[in-house]
Design a protein around this motif. Sequence first.
Motif, mmCIF file in Angstrom:
data_model
loop_
_atom_site.group_PDB
_atom_site.id
_atom_site.type_symbol
_atom_site.label_atom_id
_atom_site.label_comp_id
_atom_site.label_asym_id
_atom_site.label_seq_id
_atom_site.Cartn_x
_atom_site.Cartn_y
_atom_site.Cartn_z
ATOM 1 N N GLN A 124 32.071 48.511 52.256
ATOM 2 C CA GLN A 124 32.053 47.340 53.131
ATOM 3 C C GLN A 124 32.122 46.033 52.332
ATOM 4 N N LEU A 125 31.933 46.124 51.015
ATOM 5 C CA LEU A 125 31.976 44.936 50.159
ATOM 6 C C LEU A 125 33.422 44.459 49.986
ATOM 7 N N PRO A 126 33.619 43.195 49.646
ATOM 8 C CA PRO A 126 34.978 42.702 49.371
ATOM 9 C C PRO A 126 35.631 43.513 48.243
ATOM 10 N N ILE A 127 36.918 43.729 48.339
ATOM 11 C CA ILE A 127 37.640 44.591 47.404
ATOM 12 C C ILE A 127 37.519 44.095 45.962
ATOM 13 N N ASP A 128 37.478 42.781 45.747
ATOM 14 C CA ASP A 128 37.356 42.281 44.375
ATOM 15 C C ASP A 128 35.988 42.613 43.784
ATOM 16 N N LEU A 129 34.948 42.618 44.604
ATOM 17 C CA LEU A 129 33.617 43.004 44.135
ATOM 18 C C LEU A 129 33.561 44.514 43.880
ATOM 19 N N GLN A 130 34.213 45.295 44.751
ATOM 20 C CA GLN A 130 34.303 46.742 44.520
ATOM 21 C C GLN A 130 34.968 47.015 43.174
ATOM 22 N N TRP A 131 36.054 46.300 42.892
ATOM 23 C CA TRP A 131 36.777 46.494 41.635
ATOM 24 C C TRP A 131 35.882 46.153 40.445
ATOM 25 N N THR A 132 35.149 45.046 40.540
ATOM 26 C CA THR A 132 34.267 44.619 39.456
ATOM 27 C C THR A 132 33.187 45.664 39.185
ATOM 28 N N ILE A 133 32.551 46.130 40.241
ATOM 29 C CA ILE A 133 31.467 47.119 40.103
ATOM 30 C C ILE A 133 32.021 48.438 39.574
ATOM 31 N N ALA A 134 33.140 48.880 40.122
ATOM 32 C CA ALA A 134 33.750 50.138 39.679
ATOM 33 C C ALA A 134 34.153 50.052 38.203
ATOM 34 N N SER A 135 34.706 48.926 37.793
ATOM 35 C CA SER A 135 35.108 48.745 36.392
ATOM 36 C C SER A 135 33.902 48.774 35.466
ATOM 37 N N GLN A 136 32.833 48.111 35.866
ATOM 38 C CA GLN A 136 31.623 48.099 35.049
ATOM 39 C C GLN A 136 31.014 49.499 34.976
ATOM 40 N N ALA A 137 30.966 50.197 36.096
ATOM 41 C CA ALA A 137 30.410 51.554 36.121
ATOM 42 C C ALA A 137 31.234 52.488 35.241
#
Length: 128
Positions: free
Chosen positions: A62-75
């Motif tokens: 449900q989060l904005p796609i750019d935040l999803q990308w940031t979190i996924a990249s960091q993880a």
Amino acid sequence: MEVTNIRIMFLWLAKTVAILFMFDLTSRCTLNNVISWYQEARKWNQTAIPILIGTKFDDFIQLPIDLQWTIASQARAYAKALNATLFFSSATYNINVNKIFKFITAKLFDLPWTVERNLTIGEPIIDF
């Protein structure tokens, strides 16, 4: 946490075969804590299989796609640094829950089982 409880936790940790480092995909501060959790755990157990698990995938999408990308990249970067397999999961919708335990069982008993890597943002990530 009481000193006695901490000692019990570390005694238990020393004998475990897999360590699940779980963080909330909607709370980056929990992801930021993973490195220190890993370092502390490795003081007590250098051989356990490390598994990084992002929880609440159902809320994460449900989060904005750019935040999803940031979190996924960091993880993904953390998982690589820890030499851990990464799963995004949701207990509410049983997303990747069974796969996590099948993965652990297969690794533990050297069983033939493969899981497909999924790096698509907006889908439950599996990276190794």
